[in-house]
Design a protein around this motif. Structure first.
Motif, PDB file in Angstrom:
ATOM      1  N   ASN A 227       0.856  -1.192   0.000  1.00  0.00           N
ATOM      2  CA  ASN A 227       0.000   0.000   0.000  1.00  0.00           C
ATOM      3  C   ASN A 227       0.897   1.250   0.000  1.00  0.00           C
ATOM      4  OD1 ASN A 227      -2.380  -1.562   0.007  1.00  0.00           O
ATOM      5  ND2 ASN A 227      -2.255  -1.781   2.235  1.00  0.00           N
ATOM      6  N   ASP A 228       0.871   2.046   1.069  1.00  0.00           N
ATOM      7  CA  ASP A 228       1.687   3.257   1.117  1.00  0.00           C
ATOM      8  C   ASP A 228       2.945   3.082   1.964  1.00  0.00           C
ATOM      9  OD1 ASP A 228      -0.006   4.787  -0.495  1.00  0.00           O
ATOM     10  OD2 ASP A 228      -1.320   5.252   1.205  1.00  0.00           O
ATOM     11  N   ILE A 229       3.250   1.856   2.358  1.00  0.00           N
ATOM     12  CA  ILE A 229       4.405   1.589   3.200  1.00  0.00           C
ATOM     13  C   ILE A 229       5.504   0.939   2.369  1.00  0.00           C
ATOM     14  CG2 ILE A 229       5.261   0.319   5.201  1.00  0.00           C
ATOM     15  CD1 ILE A 229       2.456   0.501   6.379  1.00  0.00           C
ATOM     16  N   PHE A 230       6.755   1.396   2.563  1.00  0.00           N
ATOM     17  CA  PHE A 230       7.910   0.867   1.859  1.00  0.00           C
ATOM     18  C   PHE A 230       8.869   0.235   2.867  1.00  0.00           C
ATOM     19  CE2 PHE A 230       6.226   4.264  -0.651  1.00  0.00           C
ATOM     20  CZ  PHE A 230       6.344   3.842  -1.968  1.00  0.00           C
ATOM     21  N   ILE A 231       9.416  -0.901   2.494  1.00  0.00           N
ATOM     22  CA  ILE A 231      10.450  -1.566   3.286  1.00  0.00           C
ATOM     23  C   ILE A 231      11.644  -1.775   2.367  1.00  0.00           C
ATOM     24  CG2 ILE A 231      11.093  -3.583   4.639  1.00  0.00           C
ATOM     25  CD1 ILE A 231       8.108  -4.030   5.167  1.00  0.00           C
ATOM     26  N   GLU A 232      12.817  -1.320   2.793  1.00  0.00           N
ATOM     27  CA  GLU A 232      14.009  -1.473   1.973  1.00  0.00           C
ATOM     28  C   GLU A 232      15.156  -2.053   2.799  1.00  0.00           C
ATOM     29  OE1 GLU A 232      13.526   1.357  -1.754  1.00  0.00           O
ATOM     30  OE2 GLU A 232      15.098   1.916  -0.353  1.00  0.00           O
ATOM     31  N   LEU A 233      15.858  -2.998   2.185  1.00  0.00           N
ATOM     32  CA  LEU A 233      17.034  -3.601   2.800  1.00  0.00           C
ATOM     33  C   LEU A 233      18.198  -3.459   1.835  1.00  0.00           C
ATOM     34  CD1 LEU A 233      18.399  -5.370   4.993  1.00  0.00           C
ATOM     35  CD2 LEU A 233      17.678  -7.366   3.647  1.00  0.00           C
ATOM     36  N   GLY A 234      19.312  -2.930   2.323  1.00  0.00           N
ATOM     37  CA  GLY A 234      20.494  -2.745   1.493  1.00  0.00           C
ATOM     38  C   GLY A 234      21.724  -3.373   2.118  1.00  0.00           C
TER      39      GLY A 234
END
Length: 306
Positions: A262-269
């Motif tokens: 939806n409007d939530i982002f999860i990022e892993l780097g």
């Protein structure tokens, strides 16, 4: 090695897309192959607070354990500001400035950083970044005896280098001989900066709500660094004065994965760095960086990250 795994890391960032923006397509931390649409301006402002207490390999204790406050070394606070502009759908320019207050024993180190790069996206398949980074460390002086002793063991090549204060006297012991100092000792870092140029190649795999970017590159860094001391210490042992200026090469590989709900982002780097360093500094020649970011899309022009 510096493993960026922290007990507490807080970064609050607000990103705004201005002018003719369709959507904010970037987050604050990670490296993406995408460029912004033509005539888009994106602006980000962030506040950073880091408690760097997790030391999986006990490197911090091994390097700085002789100081009373070694567990706070690496803690920092500061701000980030960036702006990017799309000259075309395939070409952007990016500028970032930040200033950090970094704890080092009983003192704080202040570092100012500026970065600029251009990104060209070729046929929606791969992007090329060419960038420049300049870091300036403000002159920094140490008067705490424990901190001076730790520097002595690390840089002066003598495990017997030791200072202690009894009543109103400071005794310096070196190679089993001692001298009573007449003046309070100090060490410092002066004329410290580094400048880097880098080339980065990025590609991505886009599958609906999942975006996977992977990249690699090379960076050349020119470093200036001098260790200075008060004249009495120099007269006792002139090797205290050191010019650690040098050049380094770094090769790096990394990836970022982004998932949208939806409007939530999860990022892993993740990034792996490999250094080519001068003799004497090559005992640490690699680095691992892990970043996790959560973001919320307020509307099509505003995002907030932490």
């Amino acid at each position: 090695m510096r493993l960026k795994s922290n007990n507490f890391l807080y970064l609050l960032c607000l990103i705004s897309s201005l002018l003719y923006a369709k959507d904010s397509v970037y987050d604050y931390h990670h490296i993406h192959a995408q460029t912004v649409p033509m005539d888009t301006v994106e602006v980000g402002l962030g506040y950073i607070l880091l408690n760097d207490t997790v030391d999986i390999l006990n490197l911090k204790e091994e390097e700085f354990g002789g100081t009373k406050q070694f567990d706070t070394i690496g803690d920092l606070s500061g701000y980030d500001f960036f702006i990017r502009y799309g000259f075309s759908d395939d070409l952007l320019i990016y500028y970032k400035n930040n200033e950090l207050n970094i704890e080092y024993g009983s003192k704080d180190i202040i570092n100012s950083s500026n970065e600029i790069y251009s990104r060209y996206n070729f046929q929606d398949k791969v992007s090329f970044d060419f960038g420049f980074i300049y870091n300036k460390l403000y002159d920094f002086y140490i008067t705490d005896l424990d901190d001076i002793n730790q520097l002595g063991k690390r840089y002066f090549g003598s495990e017997n280098f030791d200072m202690e204060q009894t009543q109103n006297q400071i005794k310096l012991t070196q190679n089993n001989n001692y001298i009573i100092l007449q003046y309070y000792p100090w060490l410092g870092l002066e004329d410290t900066s580094d400048s880097s140029i880098y080339l980065r190649l990025i590609s991505d795999i886009n599958s609906g709500s999942l975006l996977f970017d992977y990249y690699g590159g090379v960076k050349y860094t020119k470093i200036k660094n001098k260790i200075v001391a008060n004249q009495e210490l120099v007269d006792i042992d002139s090797t205290i004065l050191k010019d650690l200026s040098r050049d380094e090469m770094m090769f790096f590989l990394g990836f970022n994965t982004t998932y949208e709900i939806n409007d939530i982002f999860i990022e892993l780097g993740y990034e792996y760095d490999r250094f080519s360093r001068d003799e004497g500094l090559d005992y640490i020649d690699f680095n691992h960086i892990v970043d996790l970011t959560l973001g919320y899309n307020i509307d099509k022009n505003f995002m907030i990250y932490t």
